[in-house]
Design a protein around this motif. Structure first.
Motif, short mmCIF file in Angstrom:
data_model
loop_
_atom_site.label_atom_id
_atom_site.label_comp_id
_atom_site.label_asym_id
_atom_site.label_seq_id
_atom_site.Cartn_x
_atom_site.Cartn_y
_atom_site.Cartn_z
N LYS A 191 20.46 -10.14 20.55
CA LYS A 191 20.23 -10.43 19.13
C LYS A 191 19.35 -9.42 18.41
O LYS A 191 19.60 -9.06 17.28
N ASN A 192 18.27 -8.99 19.09
CA ASN A 192 17.21 -8.24 18.39
C ASN A 192 16.87 -6.92 19.06
O ASN A 192 15.72 -6.55 19.19
N GLY A 227 20.08 -19.07 17.16
CA GLY A 227 20.75 -18.10 16.30
C GLY A 227 21.84 -17.28 16.96
O GLY A 227 22.24 -16.24 16.45
N LYS A 385 27.46 -9.47 7.69
CA LYS A 385 26.98 -10.52 8.59
C LYS A 385 26.09 -11.50 7.82
O LYS A 385 25.53 -11.17 6.77
N GLU A 386 25.91 -12.69 8.37
CA GLU A 386 25.09 -13.72 7.73
C GLU A 386 23.67 -13.22 7.47
O GLU A 386 23.08 -13.53 6.44
N THR A 387 23.12 -12.48 8.44
CA THR A 387 21.74 -11.99 8.30
C THR A 387 21.62 -11.00 7.15
O THR A 387 20.63 -11.01 6.42
N GLU A 388 22.62 -10.15 6.98
CA GLU A 388 22.61 -9.18 5.87
C GLU A 388 22.70 -9.92 4.53
O GLU A 388 21.98 -9.60 3.58
N ALA A 390 21.82 -13.02 3.96
CA ALA A 390 20.60 -13.79 3.73
C ALA A 390 19.47 -12.91 3.18
O ALA A 390 18.66 -13.37 2.38
N ALA A 391 19.44 -11.65 3.60
CA ALA A 391 18.38 -10.75 3.13
C ALA A 391 18.55 -10.44 1.64
O ALA A 391 17.58 -10.48 0.87
#
Length: 471
Positions: A191-192, A227, A385-388, A390-391
């Motif tokens: 993930k990270n 996540g 992506k969802e994370t992009e 969300a930012a």
């Protein structure tokens, strides 16, 4: 230590390793095409003595079977591995001599049950480096959900086993030991991950959330499983190939590099049900392409996107490629198990057009034009992506991540024009090609993606609210 070379493949975010001492070589987690390893050993006047596999990889097809066949070197797995081919299944703690060096097996299950870390000792017997596979990444650890079915365990149970492996086998090692992982940032196996590909264990103990000294097992399980996005569909198929074997890359290349004129290409597409895969630059694809072809350009994360979106490794493929890039394309497809390339369009799209064949295009506009049109309230679809998303994202944009685009097809308008964008313009053309292949042509691509959108001052927000489009 000059004896170690990390062979890093950015497209796959994958690290293979070449270790040499006194004319003896060990290869760890080789890629599918094995000639570079053989050539390097020949240049060193050395012989490949061992092929070590850290586990049955899910995100790429390793070259262990072919490399063993061509060199006679044994394939070595850790405990619990049960491949269909001849291999040495090492015991925990077993040591292998390599010239003046020693490689020790540390069984570190959790990512998978056969997952193994290889500890390299120098000529004095001092611990020098670990080749941690998918057990320990830089900034992260291997996801524990990929082997659930095979191990008949939950991801939480596997995460608990991974916790013990890290605490009992990895963390007690000295801080100055070098960590050589199997993957870096961009891989779907974690993930990270950090963008760096080599670090010391001491720094990882400080930086890596999963190696906190005061972490309880319950905290570890919660944080490691939190996540996790669903793995790409091709992962189990790659595991199967790595476990059971596969065709030699030379056979795959010979079949795939058949040149086909426009008529033969069209006939092959109709007769075999092959996907026409266009790997040129996204701007070229937008200007003109074979109707219903899928775009996944060589210039991006090509192989992982093929795996995620085509999914079935047995799917026949016909290529539209830049001249001279056919063999590279077939090789990169084979790295993720797609061995079914049947040939390529000789002369490319120009030959197709000269033959009077129909072409299609993607309507693409600049961010400036997009800004002018936004007042018309035309729906905007964001395929990042969802994370992009969300930012930051365009206000009222609808999230339809490319990885799971097929799950969102019902959300796209049937007749009304809509916009599609990603971060930089690569993924949105992939999305456009998939939508057009499904008969959805009422789309407009925003060239340059979110980067260009921000540069022209279009309002964006970080407010996240589930947005779906009602038809």
């Amino acid at each position: 230590m000059e004896n170690i070379e990390q062979i890093y493949t950015g497209c796959l975010a994958q690290g293979a390793y070449y270790i040499e001492s006194e004319g003896e070589v060990a290869i760890i987690d080789p890629l599918r095409e094995v000639k570079p390893y053989i050539k390097r050993a020949e240049e060193d006047k050395a012989r490949i003595k061992y092929i070590f596999e850290t586990h049955f990889h899910a995100d790429f097809v390793s070259g262990h079977v072919t490399l063993s066949k061509e060199t006679g070197a044994p394939i070595i797995f850790g405990p619990n591995a049960n491949p269909s081919f001849d291999a040495t299944i090492a015991e925990d703690g077993q040591e292998f001599s390599l010239g003046k060096l020693t490689i020790k097996v540390l069984h570190t299950p959790g990512h998978t049950m056969e997952s193994t870390t290889y500890l390299l000792k120098d000529e004095t017997g001092k611990d020098y480096a670990i080749f941690s596979g998918d057990t320990l990444f830089l900034g992260d650890v291997g996801r524990p959900d990929l082997a659930q079915k095979a191990a008949d365990m939950t991801q939480e149970e596997l995460a608990g086993i991974l916790f013990e492996s890290l605490r009992n086998k990895i963390m007690p090692l000295a801080d100055d030991i070098i960590v050589y992982p199997a993957h870096g940032a961009g891989s779907a196996c974690g993930k990270n991950m950090m963008k760096e590909t080599v670090d010391t264990l001491g720094n990882q103990k400080k930086m890596n959330y999963a190696l906190r000294a005061d972490m309880t097992k319950e905290e570890f399980i919660k944080e490691v499983t939190e996540g996790l996005l669903p793995p790409p569909q091709y992962f189990p198929l790659n595991v199967k190939m790595n476990k059971e074997g596969y065709e030699d890359i030379d056979t795959v290349l010979k079949r795939g590099t058949q040149s086909l004129g426009p008529a033969a290409f069209e006939a092959a597409a109709n007769e075999t049900g092959a996907v026409v895969l266009d790997v040129r630059h996204q701007e070229e694809f937008a200007k003109g392409h074979v109707p219903r072809s899928i775009f996944i350009g060589l210039s991006g994360s090509f192989a992982p996107w093929v795996g995620a979106l085509i999914a079935d490794v047995e799917q026949p493929i016909l290529l539209v490629a830049p001249e001279g890039k056919e063999e590279e394309t077939i090789t990169r497809l084979s790295r993720v198990g797609f061995d079914g390339t049947l040939g390529y369009l000789e002369g490319g799209l120009e030959a197709w057009k000269k033959a009077g064949k129909e072409i299609d295009t993607v309507d693409s506009i600049s961010a400036d034009v997009f800004k002018q049109r936004l007042d018309n309230k035309i729906p905007v679809f964001d395929v990042r992506k969802e994370t992009e998303y969300a930012a930051e994202h365009v206000e009222d944009a609808i999230l339809t991540p490319l990885d799971f685009l097929n799950d969102h097809l019902a959300e796209f308008p049937e007749k009304e024009t809509f916009y599609v964008h990603c971060a930089g313009g690569y993924r949105s053309i992939i999305a456009a090609s998939i939508l057009k292949s499904r008969g959805i042509h009422n789309l407009v691509d925003v060239a340059g993606g979110f980067k260009a959108i921000k540069e022209v001052g279009i309002p964006v927000t970080d407010f996240v609210c589930p947005t779906t489009l009602k038809k």
